[in-house]
Design an enzyme around this catalytic site. Structure first.
Site, PDB file in Angstrom:
ATOM      1  N   SER A  36      56.688  32.892  49.907  1.00 17.16           N
ATOM      2  CA  SER A  36      57.534  31.702  49.808  1.00 17.16           C
ATOM      3  C   SER A  36      56.817  30.480  50.376  1.00 17.16           C
ATOM      4  O   SER A  36      56.833  29.399  49.774  1.00 17.16           O
ATOM      5  CB  SER A  36      58.849  31.926  50.551  1.00 17.16           C
ATOM      6  OG  SER A  36      59.586  32.977  49.983  1.00 17.16           O
ATOM      7  N   HIS A  74      61.662  25.845  53.432  1.00 11.31           N
ATOM      8  CA  HIS A  74      61.969  27.264  53.263  1.00 11.31           C
ATOM      9  C   HIS A  74      63.421  27.556  53.638  1.00 11.31           C
ATOM     10  O   HIS A  74      64.089  28.373  52.999  1.00 11.31           O
ATOM     11  CB  HIS A  74      61.024  28.095  54.138  1.00 11.31           C
ATOM     12  CG  HIS A  74      61.244  29.570  54.040  1.00 11.31           C
ATOM     13  ND1 HIS A  74      61.789  30.307  55.060  1.00 11.31           N
ATOM     14  CD2 HIS A  74      60.999  30.452  53.030  1.00 11.31           C
ATOM     15  CE1 HIS A  74      61.872  31.578  54.697  1.00 11.31           C
ATOM     16  NE2 HIS A  74      61.390  31.694  53.477  1.00 11.31           N
TER      17      HIS A  74
END
Length: 471
Positions: free
Chosen positions: A266, A292
């Site tokens: 990610s 995130h």
């Protein structure tokens, strides 16, 4: 070979060795060869003695197409030659459009034979720069308005495409390549590799690999193809490399747990999609954490940090200048990773539910958040303070700092809401000698405050972009 036929053939970038056997066979079988006069030197050994060669100068493409159809309608097999691939800035589109315009699709058969394009040859000479998604842009505005070309450049740069540039510069058209570089500099780091090849495959061939910062457009001309790398491209021992991803797959993160591996992937995705990746590493680390947590790239605009704030607070922790993190609410405390705190020997304290907090709030007629901050400052005046909910907590802390009762090692300022939120953040920004991270505007929240604290305490993971060892 069938008559009434036009073969549009790409003869490659300029070397006889780069012409495909299928193209050479078609040249040998054709009654008429039509093309730009410069290109005939590359096929002269394959043209039949009885074949008719019709050559013309630059910018005579339509004339060549007319000649091709005239002879094809006479029953000849015609080969129209283009450099590189005939479908990439070549004769193929014009031949098909003219056939449609003339309404003779039932009278003439058109076949297109692919060739090695100049950008493919250039890429091979440079190494392997086009191993991932790519686009090709011509800077010639003879057939496309410049504003449209510029939009395509913006899209290629923002989309992180490897980009091949045709027609980068000519005697009368010189400034466009400078504008392209200006746009790419907004989306790529200065060390992004750029390679160019002039006269690919020919005796005059020049191959050069450099960087975005060092690139000199004055070395280019119309016979040059330029290739700009994406954010993953790099140079290695004179080779231009863009990874496909296979080499590291399953090996780079083989020691990571499942949760950490997902987090690593990610973070790398976020890093590749940042509008401006050329920011200090410590701020970028905090920024990636905040994106995130929120999946909101607006954080690029609203996350503020004093220069070197993240690294300064991190270094203060290493130097033992604080061992306590104060939060305004328990949700911030619960979001700070416990394994990391244990590893670093830190504690998190929230005074919101302390019985003394309610007593003080009732006595002074203030909010519990304010009262909690007052108690925290009495016991831990040098702590790292992280606020993710109540603007009154920041207002109280700022007042105590001004009165000399608090000197935080750092501040994470992320209250959220509509009343006094912006004002509290303006107040915090005033203290130049206290390193701060601030989520500007109305946005914020406990999750953001916690993740920003996590980013500070894991700064040693930033360079490797390998977060989450305490997940």
């Amino acid at each position: 070979m069938k008559k009434n036929k036009i073969i549009v053939a790409g003869i490659g970038p300029g070397s006889p060795e780069d012409i495909t056997p299928a193209v050479l066979q078609s040249v040998q079988a054709s009654d008429v060869i039509v093309g730009y006069k410069y290109y005939f030197r590359f096929i002269k050994d394959y043209v039949r003695p009885d074949a008719l060669c019709i050559d013309s100068g630059m910018k005579a493409e339509r004339q060549r197409a007319e000649e091709a159809f005239r002879y094809a309608l006479e029953g000849k097999t015609v080969c129209v030659i283009s450099s590189g691939d005939a479908g990439i800035y070549g004769m193929s589109p014009l031949i098909y459009e003219m056939m449609r315009e003339k309404g003779i699709t039932d009278q003439v058969e058109v076949e297109v034979l692919p060739g090695i394009s100049a950008f493919q040859k250039a890429a091979a000479l440079l190494g392997c720069p086009i191993g991932h998604d790519l686009c090709i842009i011509s800077l010639s505005d003879l057939m496309t308005p410049w504003l449209r070309i510029e939009k395509r450049i913006e899209a290629a740069a923002a989309g992180d495409f490897i980009t091949a540039i045709y027609n980068p510069k000519s005697q009368g058209r010189y400034w466009q390549i400078y504008r392209l570089l200006e746009i790419f500099a907004q989306h790529r780091s200065p060390d992004t590799p750029i390679g160019y090849v002039r006269q690919a495959g020919r005796e005059e061939q020049v191959v050069k690999l450099t960087t975005l910062a060092e690139f000199d457009p004055e070395e280019l001309d119309m016979f040059t193809v330029v290739i700009i790398g994406n954010t993953q491209s790099y140079s290695f021992e004179g080779h231009f490399i863009t990874p496909r991803g296979y080499y590291d797959e399953g090996t780079l993160d083989k020691d990571a747990k499942i949760g950490q591996a997902i987090m690593i992937e990610s973070f790398r995705t976020i890093n590749s999609e940042l509008a401006n990746p050329n920011i200090p590493l410590d701020h970028k680390w905090a920024l990636i954490h905040s994106i995130h947590t929120t999946a909101d790239f607006e954080m690029e605009k609203i996350l503020y940090s004093d220069p070197g704030a993240v690294s300064s607070i991190y270094q203060a922790m290493l130097d033992g200048k604080f061992d306590t993190i104060i939060t305004d609410v328990t949700m911030v405390a619960s979001g700070i990773r416990k394994g990391m705190l244990e590893r670093l020997g830190l504690q998190v304290k929230c005074y919101l539910n302390d019985p003394r907090t309610k007593e003080l709030a009732d006595l002074k007629g203030i909010t519990r958040s304010q009262a909690g901050i007052r108690l925290a400052v009495e016991e831990h005046p040098n702590a790292l303070f992280a606020v993710g909910n109540a603007p009154t907590a920041i207002i109280e802390l700022c007042d105590l700092i001004r009165r000399g009762k608090a000197q935080p090692t750092g501040m994470v300022v992320a209250p959220v809401g509509f009343v006094q939120v912006r004002e509290s953040k303006y107040m915090a920004k005033v203290f130049k000698d206290i390193p701060k991270i601030i989520v500007e505007g109305r946005k914020g929240g406990s999750n953001l405050a916690a993740t920003l604290v996590n980013s500070i305490l894991t700064l040693d993971d930033a360079e490797a972009l390998r977060p989450g060892r305490d997940v």
